[in-house]
Design a protein around this motif. Structure first.
Motif, PDB file in Angstrom:
ATOM      1  N   PHE A  37       0.831  -1.210   0.000  1.00  0.00           N
ATOM      2  CA  PHE A  37       0.000   0.000   0.000  1.00  0.00           C
ATOM      3  C   PHE A  37       0.865   1.260   0.000  1.00  0.00           C
ATOM      4  O   PHE A  37       0.663   2.173  -0.800  1.00  0.00           O
ATOM      5  N   GLN A  38       1.858   1.257   0.916  1.00  0.00           N
ATOM      6  CA  GLN A  38       2.700   2.453   1.027  1.00  0.00           C
ATOM      7  C   GLN A  38       3.461   2.725  -0.263  1.00  0.00           C
ATOM      8  O   GLN A  38       3.562   3.867  -0.716  1.00  0.00           O
ATOM      9  N   ASN A  39       3.990   1.660  -0.854  1.00  0.00           N
ATOM     10  CA  ASN A  39       4.748   1.843  -2.096  1.00  0.00           C
ATOM     11  C   ASN A  39       3.868   2.412  -3.204  1.00  0.00           C
ATOM     12  O   ASN A  39       4.266   3.336  -3.937  1.00  0.00           O
ATOM     13  N   SER A  40       2.653   1.874  -3.333  1.00  0.00           N
ATOM     14  CA  SER A  40       1.739   2.346  -4.380  1.00  0.00           C
ATOM     15  C   SER A  40       1.267   3.779  -4.095  1.00  0.00           C
ATOM     16  O   SER A  40       1.149   4.608  -5.005  1.00  0.00           O
ATOM     17  N   TYR A  41       1.023   4.062  -2.802  1.00  0.00           N
ATOM     18  CA  TYR A  41       0.527   5.399  -2.443  1.00  0.00           C
ATOM     19  C   TYR A  41       1.591   6.461  -2.711  1.00  0.00           C
ATOM     20  O   TYR A  41       1.320   7.518  -3.291  1.00  0.00           O
ATOM     21  N   PHE A  42       2.825   6.160  -2.290  1.00  0.00           N
ATOM     22  CA  PHE A  42       3.905   7.123  -2.532  1.00  0.00           C
ATOM     23  C   PHE A  42       4.191   7.269  -4.025  1.00  0.00           C
ATOM     24  O   PHE A  42       4.513   8.364  -4.497  1.00  0.00           O
ATOM     25  N   GLU A  43       4.050   6.157  -4.762  1.00  0.00           N
ATOM     26  CA  GLU A  43       4.233   6.235  -6.218  1.00  0.00           C
ATOM     27  C   GLU A  43       3.170   7.147  -6.847  1.00  0.00           C
ATOM     28  O   GLU A  43       3.463   7.943  -7.745  1.00  0.00           O
ATOM     29  N   ALA A  56      -0.565   8.085 -11.853  1.00  0.00           N
ATOM     30  CA  ALA A  56      -1.004   8.257 -10.467  1.00  0.00           C
ATOM     31  C   ALA A  56      -2.293   7.481 -10.219  1.00  0.00           C
ATOM     32  O   ALA A  56      -2.439   6.811  -9.184  1.00  0.00           O
ATOM     33  N   ILE A  57      -3.209   7.542 -11.172  1.00  0.00           N
ATOM     34  CA  ILE A  57      -4.484   6.826 -11.037  1.00  0.00           C
ATOM     35  C   ILE A  57      -4.247   5.323 -10.977  1.00  0.00           C
ATOM     36  O   ILE A  57      -4.846   4.606 -10.160  1.00  0.00           O
ATOM     37  N   THR A  58      -3.342   4.790 -11.813  1.00  0.00           N
ATOM     38  CA  THR A  58      -3.040   3.352 -11.813  1.00  0.00           C
ATOM     39  C   THR A  58      -2.527   2.921 -10.442  1.00  0.00           C
ATOM     40  O   THR A  58      -2.961   1.891  -9.889  1.00  0.00           O
ATOM     41  N   ALA A  59      -1.616   3.719  -9.871  1.00  0.00           N
ATOM     42  CA  ALA A  59      -1.075   3.394  -8.545  1.00  0.00           C
ATOM     43  C   ALA A  59      -2.159   3.476  -7.470  1.00  0.00           C
ATOM     44  O   ALA A  59      -2.214   2.634  -6.560  1.00  0.00           O
ATOM     45  N   PRO A  71     -10.632   6.588   2.659  1.00  0.00           N
ATOM     46  CA  PRO A  71     -11.122   7.789   1.958  1.00  0.00           C
ATOM     47  C   PRO A  71     -10.000   8.604   1.308  1.00  0.00           C
ATOM     48  O   PRO A  71     -10.211   9.262   0.292  1.00  0.00           O
ATOM     49  N   ALA A  72      -8.783   8.555   1.903  1.00  0.00           N
ATOM     50  CA  ALA A  72      -7.680   9.336   1.342  1.00  0.00           C
ATOM     51  C   ALA A  72      -7.337   8.880  -0.067  1.00  0.00           C
ATOM     52  O   ALA A  72      -6.970   9.682  -0.930  1.00  0.00           O
ATOM     53  N   VAL A  73      -7.454   7.580  -0.326  1.00  0.00           N
ATOM     54  CA  VAL A  73      -7.172   7.040  -1.660  1.00  0.00           C
ATOM     55  C   VAL A  73      -8.170   7.592  -2.674  1.00  0.00           C
ATOM     56  O   VAL A  73      -7.790   8.057  -3.764  1.00  0.00           O
ATOM     57  N   TYR A  74      -9.445   7.547  -2.323  1.00  0.00           N
ATOM     58  CA  TYR A  74     -10.474   8.035  -3.261  1.00  0.00           C
ATOM     59  C   TYR A  74     -10.364   9.552  -3.456  1.00  0.00           C
ATOM     60  O   TYR A  74     -10.644  10.067  -4.541  1.00  0.00           O
ATOM     61  N   ASN A  75      -9.957  10.253  -2.410  1.00  0.00           N
ATOM     62  CA  ASN A  75      -9.757  11.696  -2.537  1.00  0.00           C
ATOM     63  C   ASN A  75      -8.647  11.995  -3.546  1.00  0.00           C
ATOM     64  O   ASN A  75      -8.796  12.867  -4.423  1.00  0.00           O
ATOM     65  N   GLU A  76      -7.524  11.249  -3.445  1.00  0.00           N
ATOM     66  CA  GLU A  76      -6.430  11.449  -4.399  1.00  0.00           C
ATOM     67  C   GLU A  76      -6.848  11.040  -5.810  1.00  0.00           C
ATOM     68  O   GLU A  76      -6.455  11.672  -6.797  1.00  0.00           O
TER      69      GLU A  76
END
Length: 445
Positions: A37-43, A56-59, A71-76
């Motif tokens: 998760f962290q790797n994908s989020y930071f990517e 960014a959307i793919t990650a 919710p932070a994922v959907y916000n990004e």
């Protein structure tokens, strides 16, 4: 529009959810999944920072597969879709974030931003109404949205509310003027202002606003009634005098009109355009009531000059047309000192000084304008005239013979040069040149 975003906040949220979502799972599995998760989020954040929104959307989609309720994922996701102008995807992403965490206003703000970009004002209103409890300043957005959707009654009510609670603003003032230009909305506004005056009779702004509405709708008698109310409650009010000035003019009461004008001109609160309008009205008044000229002169002495509208020049023109050349000279000199490039005023000044036989002053003014406008014939003519009248005959000849060459397509003015040259040569005893220039003048008749 509110566009603040707290990326650090959402990142912390994402990581907190990541650690809490696996409380009942084997430690090895927690470590592996959290790392993914962290790797994908930071990517995703890295790709967004260099504007690679597709990557960014793919990650972020990988993050959403790992944590479906973050919710932070959907916000990004919503932010990246918005950058790509994929408005439906952006809106649904922000909506998903809001459904998970309805207490976080930024997800609502994200949906609002999408609606703003799409100019979907109706849905934007729904969202901003939900945002106001989080942050009162969203009410400013709501006013603009009501204006965009022509809901002027709601806009006016909210403008009045904000004016009372947080004070006026230029933007709301413009909106209100736009609304009240339609007579349909003036009735309610008049009633509201009358009610405010009744509740707080010492608040000057309510009277001024009501006077403006009546004046703009040609209800002068009503405007004067309100002005009298204002004068009674606040005798020192400058705005009361602005309104009563017109009544005094109508009643041919030059003394009271002059007093009202003086108070308005001294005031820093009365707009310069209103002051100029009052001066022009008094000028018109004294053309038929010359006994009040002195009152007028006392009043305009209080008016700070403005390069855009030089009052002294206008007053000088008034006295010039009356053939009062002494007063014309006085005001025109003041006018050209404020705005030297007003050559029309300078012409009138030359004529006034000449008619008033102020030849020393004429010589100075003509010299100044010969330097400022070296290709204009008028300064040479009046310089020559002043030199002639003060006995400097040879200098007069030099100026006149130089200046006549600048006269173009004006035979009358050219003839005036020749006649003046003839007079100068006669004074010099040179009858040959006198006759020469008289003949030139005759040919131009």
């Amino acid at each position: 529009m509110h566009k603040l975003r707290n990326i650090a906040f959402h990142l912390v949220c994402g990581l907190l959810v990541a650690s809490s979502a696996f409380a009942q799972v084997e430690p090895e599995q927690i470590a592996a999944t959290t790392d993914d998760f962290q790797n994908s989020y930071f990517e995703a954040l890295k790709q967004k920072s260099i504007e690679n929104y597709d990557k960014a959307i793919t990650a972020l989609e990988k993050c959403a597969e790992i944590q479906k309720e973050n919710p932070a994922v959907y916000n990004e996701l919503g932010k990246s879709y918005l950058k790509l102008k994929k408005y439906d995807n952006a809106y649904s992403s922000f909506q998903k974030a809001h459904d998970i965490d309805p207490k976080n206003r930024w997800y609502l703000d994200g949906m609002y931003e999408v609606c703003y970009a799409k100019q979907d004002w109706q849905q934007a209103i729904v969202l901003v109404q939900q945002l106001v409890p989080f942050e009162a300043s969203y009410q400013e957005d709501l006013v603009s949205l009501y204006m965009n959707t022509f809901q002027y009654d709601k806009a006016l009510a909210l403008i009045n509310q904000l004016n009372e609670t947080v004070g006026e603003s230029d933007k709301r003032r413009l909106y209100k003027a736009q609304i009240l230009s339609d007579a349909k909305y003036q009735g309610a506004e008049k009633d509201d202002l009358l009610s405010k005056i009744k509740r707080n009779p010492k608040e000057e702004s309510n009277y001024v606003e009501l006077i403006t509405i009546y004046s703009n709708s040609n209800q002068e008698e009503k405007a004067l009634e309100v002005a009298k109310m204002l004068e009674k409650e606040i005798p020192t009010s400058d705005w009361a005098q602005v309104s009563l000035f017109k009544l005094h003019i109508t009643n041919n009461d030059g003394t009271k009109a002059g007093d009202a004008l003086k108070q308005a001109l001294k005031s820093s609160r009365v707009d310069a355009k209103i002051k100029h309008r009052m001066i022009n009205e008094f000028l018109i008044f004294i053309t038929k009531n010359q006994q009040f000229e002195q009152v007028f002169e006392e009043a305009i002495a209080l008016m700070p000059e403005d390069k855009n509208i030089v009052v002294a020049t206008e007053v000088g023109k008034y006295f010039f047309n009356k053939k009062d050349y002494a007063k014309a000279s006085k005001y025109l000199q003041k006018g050209v000192s404020i705005k030297p490039d007003d050559f029309e005023a300078a012409r009138l000044l030359f004529q006034s000084l000449s008619q008033n036989q102020q030849y020393d002053a004429l010589l100075k003014q003509a010299q100044d304008y010969a330097d400022l406008f070296p290709n204009q014939p008028e300064p040479f003519y009046y310089k020559g005239l002043a030199l002639f009248k003060t006995g400097k005959l040879k200098e007069a000849v030099s100026e006149l013979e130089s200046g006549v060459d600048f006269v173009l397509d004006n035979p009358t003015f050219e003839a005036a040069f020749y006649k003046l040259l003839a007079d100068v040569y006669q004074s010099l005893g040179d009858l040959k040149n006198k006759d020469k220039y008289l003949k030139k003048a005759e040919k131009l008749k």
